[in-house]
Motif scaffolding. Sequence first.
Motif, PDB file in Angstrom:
ATOM      1  N   GLN A 151       1.066  14.718 -13.388  1.00 45.78           N
ATOM      2  CA  GLN A 151      -0.185  15.292 -13.831  1.00 45.78           C
ATOM      3  C   GLN A 151      -0.190  17.012 -13.740  1.00 45.78           C
ATOM      4  OE1 GLN A 151      -3.275  13.137 -12.544  1.00 45.78           O
ATOM      5  NE2 GLN A 151      -2.775  11.316 -13.783  1.00 45.78           N
ATOM      6  N   GLN A 152      -0.047  17.084 -12.506  1.00 47.31           N
ATOM      7  CA  GLN A 152       0.175  18.506 -12.115  1.00 47.31           C
ATOM      8  C   GLN A 152       1.072  19.414 -12.831  1.00 47.31           C
ATOM      9  OE1 GLN A 152       0.672  18.320  -7.791  1.00 47.31           O
ATOM     10  NE2 GLN A 152      -1.375  17.897  -7.518  1.00 47.31           N
TER      11      GLN A 152
ATOM     12  N   GLU B 268       0.842  -1.258   0.086  1.00 49.86           N
ATOM     13  CA  GLU B 268       0.049  -0.100  -0.218  1.00 49.86           C
ATOM     14  C   GLU B 268       0.763   1.122   0.130  1.00 49.86           C
ATOM     15  OE1 GLU B 268      -3.757  -1.815   2.494  1.00 49.86           O
ATOM     16  OE2 GLU B 268      -2.168  -0.915   3.517  1.00 49.86           O
ATOM     17  N   GLN B 269       2.016   1.296   0.678  1.00 46.53           N
ATOM     18  CA  GLN B 269       2.827   2.406   0.896  1.00 46.53           C
ATOM     19  C   GLN B 269       3.508   2.613  -0.774  1.00 46.53           C
ATOM     20  OE1 GLN B 269       5.564   0.887   3.979  1.00 46.53           O
ATOM     21  NE2 GLN B 269       4.840   2.624   5.025  1.00 46.53           N
TER      22      GLN B 269
ATOM     23  N   ARG C 123       2.830   5.789  -2.919  1.00 43.23           N
ATOM     24  CA  ARG C 123       4.076   6.747  -3.429  1.00 43.23           C
ATOM     25  C   ARG C 123       3.790   6.803  -4.990  1.00 43.23           C
ATOM     26  NH1 ARG C 123       7.046   3.522   0.361  1.00 43.23           N
ATOM     27  NH2 ARG C 123       7.721   2.048  -1.352  1.00 43.23           N
ATOM     28  N   GLN C 124       3.469   5.726  -5.700  1.00 41.95           N
ATOM     29  CA  GLN C 124       3.020   5.729  -7.191  1.00 41.95           C
ATOM     30  C   GLN C 124       1.975   6.914  -7.455  1.00 41.95           C
ATOM     31  OE1 GLN C 124       5.060   4.360  -9.695  1.00 41.95           O
ATOM     32  NE2 GLN C 124       3.557   4.744 -11.205  1.00 41.95           N
ATOM     33  N   GLN C 125       1.073   6.483  -6.707  1.00 42.80           N
ATOM     34  CA  GLN C 125       0.030   7.578  -7.095  1.00 42.80           C
ATOM     35  C   GLN C 125       0.417   9.092  -6.803  1.00 42.80           C
ATOM     36  OE1 GLN C 125      -3.428   6.696  -4.792  1.00 42.80           O
ATOM     37  NE2 GLN C 125      -4.818   8.514  -5.429  1.00 42.80           N
TER      38      GLN C 125
END
Length: 263
Positions: free
Chosen positions: A235-236, A221-222, A226-228
């Motif tokens: 994207q920003q 999940e970590q 981090r990937q997200q």
Amino acid sequence: MAQAYRDNLRQPFAKPLPTMYDLPSEDPEESGLPDEFHDFQPHLLSATLRLAGVERDRIFTGTDLNLYYDPNHPLWHKRPDWFVAIGVPRLYAGWDLRLSYVVWDEGVNPYVVVELLSPGTEKEDLGQTKAGEGEPPTKWDVYESILKVPYYILYDRYSNTLRGFRLVEGQYQALAVENDRIWMPELKAGLGLWQGEYEGRTRPWLRWLDEEGSWIPTPLEQAEERQQKAEERQQQAEERQRQAEANAARLAEKLRVLGIDPE
């Protein structure tokens, strides 16, 4: 190396005591893990355990591992579904994977034991059985009176019932369970029922909480988080670039209207 380590361990004792090399990791008369839940649930507990102020390599978690507790009866053992010992090396003697957990060898008792209730073991897990004369003590007696495990947690996946006991003056006293959560102030952590997907199955799972009451993420999940976040930053950045190009294009058009070459 293993033999030399065993010899060194035995020197202070009047008689040789077996170490984890000498005691089996499983009872050949037992069938081992009874189902997938008893495999996945302990792994989730280990994956989400973080203790403030304790290095990861000074924590050992055992799953379905023989726990030997009496040097006078060295073959007597229990096999908790999950337990954690704090202040011992993650690796035995700092280098080896454990075959079993031998209390007189390690010098540290488990701090938390978790049993996952099943119809065949429920009565013993809940302390509703008594050992016969000459028989090994029950799990409850071993955890409470011999090992003096500070926290004993039981989870029934069939009814999604969470129960906990804390050792107070040598006896287990029931802990309050609020919102399916049990708090352990000495560890600055807690255990609770989390509704979510793990190993492809969505259901209530027992997992660790940090001192602020947030679910502690697994390493997977970590990594996903981090990937997200990396994708969101990308994207920003791309959006800022598009905005900058659009602003430059509008400015260039205004300059052309004024008869000014933007170049």
